[in-house]
Scaffold this active site. Sequence first.
Site, short mmCIF file in Angstrom:
data_model
loop_
_atom_site.label_atom_id
_atom_site.label_comp_id
_atom_site.label_asym_id
_atom_site.label_seq_id
_atom_site.Cartn_x
_atom_site.Cartn_y
_atom_site.Cartn_z
N LYS A 52 4.64 32.88 -35.35
CA LYS A 52 5.30 33.99 -36.10
C LYS A 52 5.77 33.22 -37.66
CE LYS A 52 5.92 37.08 -32.41
NZ LYS A 52 6.89 37.63 -31.39
N GLN A 96 13.59 37.47 -29.97
CA GLN A 96 12.31 37.30 -29.17
C GLN A 96 12.79 37.69 -27.68
OE1 GLN A 96 9.07 36.44 -30.20
NE2 GLN A 96 8.49 36.71 -27.82
N ASP A 119 10.08 44.65 -35.25
CA ASP A 119 9.57 44.80 -34.06
C ASP A 119 9.37 46.16 -33.48
OD1 ASP A 119 8.40 42.60 -32.85
OD2 ASP A 119 10.15 41.73 -31.92
#
Length: 292
Positions: A52, A96, A119
């Site tokens: 990412k 994450q 997200d």
Amino acid sequence: MQLLDGKLLSQKIQQQIADEIILRKNAGKKTPHLAAILVGDDGASQTYVNSKVKSCDKAGMESSLLKFESSISESELLNEVYKLNESKEVDGFIVQLPLPKHINAEKIVNAISPLKDIDGFHPVNVGNMVKNLPCFVSATPYGILLLLEEYKIQTEGKHCVVIGRSDIVGKPMSILMSRNAYPGNCTVTLAHSKTKNLSEICLQADILVAALGKPEFVKKEMVKSDAVVIDVGITRLNDASKKNGFRLVGDVDFENVAGKCSYITPVPGGVGPMTIAALMKNTMRAVEQSIK
Ligand code: NAD
């Protein structure tokens, strides 16, 4: 059968983003900045976060990777989240998952400012998604929508079966596919581990989304002829013949299912790269503050 090439589309989107960033820079506007928090040393999480961050760098975005030992306490991690919420530099950030067991992931996600929650996991963004209001849509489902759009897959009136009801993939995917929008307007069945007669339900699917995390679970006998099959699953299976010692396998028995479909996503090269492209699109929306 045609492949839904997520790798190709992801590259195309990343190039568009890179072009937009040049225009922004030339116009004296802020360079978008994505930050990622990584806790612990889980190999898969490290790989995902690194790719990412690398993709952002390549497109000319600013990026920061904040790594913490798995021993970090919940309150220390919350403080890091608060700092990023306040940061003038960082436009959007991710934490994450999964997090170590002693940290309540829900508490961390809920502490992220919805305006920086690229997200799309915060309840405010989830609620706005359900109501079809401006929001950050969770990157994996968003990436799948972009793929369906690119290949002009007809969704209206179709029966979409989603296998898996996680907060980050299955659940949002089922809601998005039932929206009064394109892609959307499907009749959706959300299947999960307690679903009975799963094979018969899958056989009715015009669009089948497999997001359960069980390698090669979806067999040919479960798929209707000419169905569109979206394979979200990524499992690392040991493979001594590979340089890194593993190979990636999806939730669909690709070799036997592919010939029966009209479209199918490969693993790797399908949904995975689209998740990154979608995350970067969300970062662009964050810097433009378009969901405010
Ligand atoms: P999860 O473990 O949180 O959820 C799995 C879901 O599958 C659960 O809702 C469960 O009820 C359902 N399930 C489990 N076994 C089942 C069975 N036998 N029959 C029917 N349903 C069953 O998983 P997740 O986070 O949603 O991830 C699913 C898969 O997608 C994993 O392989 C993960 O690595 C992958 N993933 C890929 C991406 C990507 O970018 N490609 C992103 C996120 C997750």
